[in-house]
Write a protein that holds these residues in place. Structure first.
Motif, mmCIF file in Angstrom:
data_model
loop_
_atom_site.group_PDB
_atom_site.id
_atom_site.type_symbol
_atom_site.label_atom_id
_atom_site.label_comp_id
_atom_site.label_asym_id
_atom_site.label_seq_id
_atom_site.Cartn_x
_atom_site.Cartn_y
_atom_site.Cartn_z
ATOM 1 N N LEU A 63 -15.636 27.274 -7.296
ATOM 2 C CA LEU A 63 -16.853 26.922 -6.301
ATOM 3 C C LEU A 63 -16.201 26.387 -5.200
ATOM 4 N N ALA A 64 -16.659 26.966 -4.176
ATOM 5 C CA ALA A 64 -15.899 26.569 -2.464
ATOM 6 C C ALA A 64 -16.140 24.914 -2.639
ATOM 7 N N GLY A 65 -15.062 24.347 -1.911
ATOM 8 C CA GLY A 65 -15.154 22.990 -2.056
ATOM 9 C C GLY A 65 -14.594 22.318 -2.875
ATOM 10 N N TYR A 120 -23.926 21.278 2.364
ATOM 11 C CA TYR A 120 -22.599 21.321 3.177
ATOM 12 C C TYR A 120 -22.568 19.802 3.932
ATOM 13 N N CYS A 121 -21.284 19.492 3.987
ATOM 14 C CA CYS A 121 -21.125 18.134 4.795
ATOM 15 C C CYS A 121 -20.198 18.501 5.832
ATOM 16 N N ASP A 122 -20.290 18.036 7.103
ATOM 17 C CA ASP A 122 -19.461 18.379 8.106
ATOM 18 C C ASP A 122 -18.848 19.792 8.292
ATOM 19 N N GLY A 123 -19.960 20.753 7.956
ATOM 20 C CA GLY A 123 -19.807 22.129 7.856
ATOM 21 C C GLY A 123 -18.832 22.624 6.790
ATOM 22 N N ILE A 150 -21.582 14.970 -4.661
ATOM 23 C CA ILE A 150 -20.879 16.141 -4.180
ATOM 24 C C ILE A 150 -20.266 15.839 -2.908
ATOM 25 N N ARG A 151 -20.534 14.733 -2.287
ATOM 26 C CA ARG A 151 -20.019 14.710 -0.852
ATOM 27 C C ARG A 151 -18.321 14.571 -1.147
ATOM 28 N N GLN A 152 -18.036 13.912 -2.175
ATOM 29 C CA GLN A 152 -16.673 13.641 -2.646
ATOM 30 C C GLN A 152 -16.009 14.696 -3.501
ATOM 31 N N HIS A 153 -16.881 16.174 -3.526
ATOM 32 C CA HIS A 153 -16.476 17.075 -4.176
ATOM 33 C C HIS A 153 -16.415 17.120 -5.742
#
Length: 340
Positions: free
Chosen positions: A200-202, A267-270, A322-325
């Motif tokens: 998974l990306a990120g 997405y967060c900050d791109g 998910i902002r902290q992955h």
């Protein structure tokens, strides 16, 4: 190994452990939002079993719950770097019938992040006699292993990704065969099903299996299925799907595979975030599934109801997580009956 049972997540549970977010973690910027997520998650758990909360401030945590809910809370103040209890929490086993918590080393997913406090949490829980008196502590700190990196069917099968367990800065002096042998010896496994594809990306975990494919019972695996040719994950997840199709259960029967939708890109900050419906948590009489505020939430719920026809499927808004992955399963660690 004979005498060791690594219970599946669907075994009856006594409690779930979480580590509460605080201002000295990466949650500081949006602490209110993530706290709301934790409270919602915690209340669903407390309807069905006890909740062990590692925190900075017991009073602050208890303020979010009614007197009735607090009867199921076990709060203790222990320092933490972050809140990913799945990976810094101990792994529950039964060894010759005795409940045992194996405390594996946690080094911030291969030295990516500080984990000096997190790595001590399980030992401190034992120092404070949090667990039942007959629960034994097993020091396995010389081996790096995160709970999110291994799935057990309770029948001697472990599902894992090679990318994670073979990642640099975990156990880099060991070969894959040596790691497999260690897992068999320490977790009582008879065989390891290795996935060589899927990501998974990120994701900071080097493809934890609990973000990709999960045992739902001894014969069923739910997995992330991507049908969008234009999605960057398409090729890798299709190959992972074929790998899963080649596996057989402990009794030689092919697995029943249930595809979960690929979550809508967030997405967060791109940066694309690792949203996944595979990061669900099985608890007593229910399955808590991460929701991300799109129509695919209901598709995932419907698919998981097929896998768990006798359990309530409950969605939890995990957009803050998910902002902290990470997501829902990543912030929890369950304990079977008899541990708390």
């Amino acid at each position: 190994m004979a005498g060791i049972i690594f219970p599946a997540e669907w075994y009856p549970q006594s409690a779930v452990q979480i580590t509460w977010p605080h201002r000295d973690t990466d949650w500081a910027e949006y602490l209110e939002e993530v706290t709301t997520c934790y409270v919602t998650l915690s209340k669903e758990i407390l309807k069905r079993e006890k909740l062990l909360v590692v925190c900075n401030d017991v009073g602050e945590v208890e303020s979010h719950f009614s007197e009735e809910e607090q009867k199921g809370l076990i709060c203790t103040e222990i320092e933490s770097n972050d809140t990913w209890a799945r990976d810094h929490g101990g792994i529950s086993l039964f060894i010759d019938g005795q409940p045992v918590i194996s405390d594996f080393g946690f080094n911030g997913w291969g030295l990516k992040f500080a984990a000096n406090h997190d790595n001590l949490i399980t030992g401190k829980l034992f120092d404070r006699a949090i667990f039942q008196p007959d629960v034994a502590y097993r020091n396995s700190l010389n081996f790096i292993l995160e709970g999110g990196s291994v799935e057990s069917d309770g029948k001697g099968t472990i599902l894992a990704t090679a990318e994670c367990l073979m990642a640099p800065n975990r156990n880099q002096l060991m070969t894959q065969d040596e790691i497999g042998d260690y897992l068999k010896q320490s977790l009582g496994a008879e065989r390891i099903l290795w996935l060589y594809h899927g990501y998974l990306a990120g994701d900071d975990t080097d493809s934890h299996v609990d973000t990709l494919a999960r045992f739902c019972d001894e014969h069923t695996i739910a997995y992330v299925k991507c049908d969008d040719y234009d999605d960057e994950h398409y090729e890798s997840l299709k190959v992972m799907e074929r790998e899963l199709q080649s596996f057989v259960a402990y009794d030689g029967r092919p697995y029943r595979l249930i595809g979960l939708p690929m979550a809508e890109a967030a997405y967060c900050d791109g940066e694309r975030l690792p949203a996944t419906y595979a990061n669900f948590l099985i608890i007593n009489n229910a399955v808590l599934v991460p929701f991300y505020g799109t129509e695919k939430d209901q598709i995932a719920k419907k698919q998981l109801q097929k896998a768990f026809p006798l359990r309530q499927i409950v969605g939890i808004d995990c957009r803050p997580l998910i902002r902290q992955h990470g997501s829902l399963h990543c912030v929890t660690m369950q304990f079977p009956i008899g541990f708390l």
